[in-house]
Write a protein that holds these residues in place. Structure first.
Motif, PDB file in Angstrom:
ATOM      1  N   VAL A   1       0.836  -1.200   0.000  1.00  0.00           N
ATOM      2  CA  VAL A   1       0.000   0.000   0.000  1.00  0.00           C
ATOM      3  C   VAL A   1       0.872   1.252   0.000  1.00  0.00           C
ATOM      4  O   VAL A   1       0.591   2.230  -0.706  1.00  0.00           O
ATOM      5  N   GLY A   2       1.951   1.230   0.785  1.00  0.00           N
ATOM      6  CA  GLY A   2       2.846   2.382   0.826  1.00  0.00           C
ATOM      7  C   GLY A   2       3.462   2.672  -0.523  1.00  0.00           C
ATOM      8  O   GLY A   2       3.509   3.827  -0.972  1.00  0.00           O
ATOM      9  N   MET A   3       3.924   1.632  -1.210  1.00  0.00           N
ATOM     10  CA  MET A   3       4.539   1.841  -2.516  1.00  0.00           C
ATOM     11  C   MET A   3       3.501   2.261  -3.548  1.00  0.00           C
ATOM     12  O   MET A   3       3.802   3.048  -4.458  1.00  0.00           O
ATOM     13  N   ALA A   4       2.268   1.763  -3.434  1.00  0.00           N
ATOM     14  CA  ALA A   4       1.206   2.211  -4.343  1.00  0.00           C
ATOM     15  C   ALA A   4       0.986   3.710  -4.213  1.00  0.00           C
ATOM     16  O   ALA A   4       0.693   4.405  -5.201  1.00  0.00           O
ATOM     17  N   CYS A   5       1.134   4.244  -3.006  1.00  0.00           N
ATOM     18  CA  CYS A   5       0.994   5.682  -2.791  1.00  0.00           C
ATOM     19  C   CYS A   5       2.200   6.459  -3.315  1.00  0.00           C
ATOM     20  O   CYS A   5       2.107   7.668  -3.543  1.00  0.00           O
ATOM     21  N   ALA A   6       3.323   5.796  -3.498  1.00  0.00           N
ATOM     22  CA  ALA A   6       4.551   6.473  -3.915  1.00  0.00           C
ATOM     23  C   ALA A   6       4.792   6.422  -5.416  1.00  0.00           C
ATOM     24  O   ALA A   6       5.672   7.111  -5.933  1.00  0.00           O
ATOM     25  N   VAL A   7       4.014   5.622  -6.139  1.00  0.00           N
ATOM     26  CA  VAL A   7       4.230   5.409  -7.572  1.00  0.00           C
ATOM     27  C   VAL A   7       4.054   6.713  -8.355  1.00  0.00           C
ATOM     28  O   VAL A   7       3.192   7.531  -8.047  1.00  0.00           O
ATOM     29  N   THR A   8       4.879   6.884  -9.376  1.00  0.00           N
ATOM     30  CA  THR A   8       4.680   7.919 -10.390  1.00  0.00           C
ATOM     31  C   THR A   8       4.450   7.222 -11.726  1.00  0.00           C
ATOM     32  O   THR A   8       5.216   6.335 -12.101  1.00  0.00           O
ATOM     33  N   ALA A   9       3.397   7.614 -12.436  1.00  0.00           N
ATOM     34  CA  ALA A   9       3.070   6.991 -13.722  1.00  0.00           C
ATOM     35  C   ALA A   9       3.859   7.681 -14.825  1.00  0.00           C
ATOM     36  O   ALA A   9       3.413   8.691 -15.386  1.00  0.00           O
ATOM     37  N   LEU A  10       5.035   7.145 -15.142  1.00  0.00           N
ATOM     38  CA  LEU A  10       5.921   7.791 -16.111  1.00  0.00           C
ATOM     39  C   LEU A  10       5.267   7.973 -17.485  1.00  0.00           C
ATOM     40  O   LEU A  10       5.332   9.081 -18.048  1.00  0.00           O
ATOM     41  N   PRO A  11       4.612   6.960 -18.083  1.00  0.00           N
ATOM     42  CA  PRO A  11       4.027   7.183 -19.410  1.00  0.00           C
ATOM     43  C   PRO A  11       2.923   8.242 -19.408  1.00  0.00           C
ATOM     44  O   PRO A  11       2.818   9.037 -20.345  1.00  0.00           O
ATOM     45  N   ILE A  12       2.099   8.274 -18.364  1.00  0.00           N
ATOM     46  CA  ILE A  12       1.043   9.284 -18.300  1.00  0.00           C
ATOM     47  C   ILE A  12       1.636  10.651 -17.988  1.00  0.00           C
ATOM     48  O   ILE A  12       1.144  11.682 -18.458  1.00  0.00           O
ATOM     49  N   LEU A  13       2.704  10.674 -17.222  1.00  0.00           N
ATOM     50  CA  LEU A  13       3.402  11.931 -16.951  1.00  0.00           C
ATOM     51  C   LEU A  13       3.868  12.572 -18.261  1.00  0.00           C
ATOM     52  O   LEU A  13       3.784  13.793 -18.429  1.00  0.00           O
ATOM     53  N   VAL A  14       4.350  11.743 -19.182  1.00  0.00           N
ATOM     54  CA  VAL A  14       4.770  12.248 -20.492  1.00  0.00           C
ATOM     55  C   VAL A  14       3.596  12.922 -21.206  1.00  0.00           C
ATOM     56  O   VAL A  14       3.718  14.027 -21.744  1.00  0.00           O
ATOM     57  N   LEU A  15       2.420  12.261 -21.189  1.00  0.00           N
ATOM     58  CA  LEU A  15       1.241  12.818 -21.854  1.00  0.00           C
ATOM     59  C   LEU A  15       0.809  14.128 -21.207  1.00  0.00           C
ATOM     60  O   LEU A  15       0.452  15.092 -21.897  1.00  0.00           O
ATOM     61  N   LEU A  16       0.826  14.182 -19.883  1.00  0.00           N
ATOM     62  CA  LEU A  16       0.389  15.388 -19.187  1.00  0.00           C
ATOM     63  C   LEU A  16       1.348  16.550 -19.436  1.00  0.00           C
ATOM     64  O   LEU A  16       0.917  17.691 -19.651  1.00  0.00           O
ATOM     65  N   MET A  17       2.648  16.286 -19.408  1.00  0.00           N
ATOM     66  CA  MET A  17       3.610  17.365 -19.647  1.00  0.00           C
ATOM     67  C   MET A  17       3.559  17.832 -21.104  1.00  0.00           C
ATOM     68  O   MET A  17       3.809  19.003 -21.393  1.00  0.00           O
ATOM     69  N   GLU A  18       3.248  16.912 -22.006  1.00  0.00           N
ATOM     70  CA  GLU A  18       3.066  17.299 -23.405  1.00  0.00           C
ATOM     71  C   GLU A  18       1.883  18.249 -23.525  1.00  0.00           C
ATOM     72  O   GLU A  18       1.947  19.255 -24.231  1.00  0.00           O
ATOM     73  N   ARG A  19       0.810  17.942 -22.798  1.00  0.00           N
ATOM     74  CA  ARG A  19      -0.376  18.800 -22.818  1.00  0.00           C
ATOM     75  C   ARG A  19      -0.074  20.168 -22.206  1.00  0.00           C
ATOM     76  O   ARG A  19      -0.601  21.194 -22.657  1.00  0.00           O
TER      77      ARG A  19
END
Length: 419
Positions: A141-159
């Protein structure tokens, strides 16, 4: 299997998110992948199945669900492998002090906060999985809270228009470091002491196999490399699964040893786009089918709120600490924190693995899924005004610097013109 039920399910999976995205004007705020995740939940048994049980049973027959599950597994294997391929550890190593300090604080703080939230959930029945120990559950559960979604981060920063800016490239480096740690911790969580020998054999054999595979890849042309990679992914996935690790761990490792330059950046971007467009919606629907509301909806929503607070608050605190250590502007630290707290796909994949291995219950999975959706939906509306303020501050600073650079002996009229 009646093919009609399968095809009708595919129509719903592909059409519903697109219509919601366009008709509600959501494209201004979110990439369509966020709406696809929400649609998967809405089409699941907790919403559509409860509101229209007859229609739900007619469309999502066991045979159709089985066929959709096969497509979803293949889609997520390719997607996770692409995430591994796109890691840029060379850039992170070149700026290792900044990268490791930021990545460590941005991962460690929400991991601690999420672990506290997981420990609190242990006090109540129905949250821990049937095959989990308490440390496995809390760490998961702790690691699930710490995850960063790298592929979606790319899409959001592109936007947001910062993907290729220095700030965007720095954030990608931090997320890349976190991605490696996340999958390493997942492998640690999945260690099965009764199958430790098989898992050790896999971990020892994989570097040798990867060395041989990389040697072959250097001999191939680009087209042949794509075919080789598409074979390499399921080979590693099945080997990891047989050893007792999850097939997604194998898929990630398969991608992590492939150099992105071998496959071509343009074709990699097109592949990621095509997988997201044509195949990943099936995974989102499969995810929605696994949501569970047998516990009271209030309990699930309270757990979601606690996990969201741990996730977002932990990332913001970690980024603030990094900003203080590295002497960034406070506003820049907030932007980094909000972007790194994006969860979406990778967290959903991570939680799916935990559910498959019975480390978390279906109720915990539902709460984590809702947390991932909420954290991702918050990103663009919060970051866009922060970026506008940062750009304004940078312009003001540049203007002041220009005025300060004017020689003292110039007349006031010329100084004003420089300003």
């Amino acid at each position: 299997m009646k093919i009609e039920a399968f095809l009708l399910a595919m129509v719903l999976i592909l059409a519903a998110p697109f219509l919601l995205w366009r008709l509600l004007g959501l494209e201004r705020f979110f990439p369509i992948v966020v709406v696809q995740i929400v649609s998967g939940i809405l089409l699941g048994p907790g919403v559509l199945g409860r509101a229209f049980p007859g229609y739900y049973a007619a469309v999502f027959t066991p045979e159709a669900v089985g066929a959709l599950g096969g497509i979803a597994s293949w889609a997520v294997m390719i997607f996770v492998a692409l995430a591994g391929i796109e890691l840029d550890m060379h850039a992170a190593w070149n700026d290792r002090r900044e990268s490791f300090i930021t990545a460590g604080l941005a991962l460690g703080t929400p991991l601690l906060c999420g672990s506290v939230a997981g420990a609190c959930l242990l006090a109540f029945d129905g949250w821990i999985g049937a095959d989990a120990s308490a440390p496995q559950f809390v760490l998961g559960v702790g690691m699930a809270c710490a995850v960063t979604a790298l592929p979606i981060l790319v899409l959001l920063m592109e936007r947001l228009g910062i993907l290729h800016a220095p700030l965007g490239q720095r954030i990608l480096r931090y997320a890349s470091v976190d991605d490696v740690v996340i999958w390493a911790v997942l492998a640690l969580i999945l260690v099965d002491w009764s199958r430790l020998a098989a898992q050790a054999c896999f971990l020892l054999a994989f570097p040798l196999a990867a060395f041989a595979f990389r040697g072959l890849m250097r001999r191939f042309g680009e087209d042949d490399r794509w075919f080789a990679v598409l074979v390499w992914i399921p080979v590693c996935a099945v080997a990891a699964d047989v050893a007792g690790l999850h097939f997604m761990v194998g898929a990630f490792l398969a991608g992590a040893v492939v150099d992105a330059g071998w496959l071509g950046r343009t074709r990699l971007d097109a592949m990621r786009h095509d997988v997201l467009l044509a195949f990943m919606p099936v995974f989102f629907l499969s995810t929605g089918l696994r949501t569970h509301w047998s516990m009271s909806g209030r309990a699930v929503l309270l757990a979601t709120a606690a996990l969201l607070l741990a996730s977002v608050g932990g990332k913001l605190i970690g980024a603030r600490l990094a900003a203080k250590v590295l002497r960034w502007p406070v506003l820049e630290g907030r932007i980094v924190g909000w972007l790194l707290q994006t969860k979406a796909l990778i967290m959903i994949i991570f939680a799916s693995v935990l559910l498959d291995r019975a480390i978390i219950s279906a109720a915990t999975f539902t709460a984590l899924l809702l947390m991932a959706v909420a954290s991702t939906m918050l990103t663009v509306p919060v970051v866009a005004p922060l970026l506008a303020r940062l750009r304004h501050a940078e312009r003001s600073h540049a203007c002041r610097a220009t005025v300060a650079s004017v020689p003292a002996e110039l007349p006031d009229r010329r100084a004003r013109r420089y300003a």
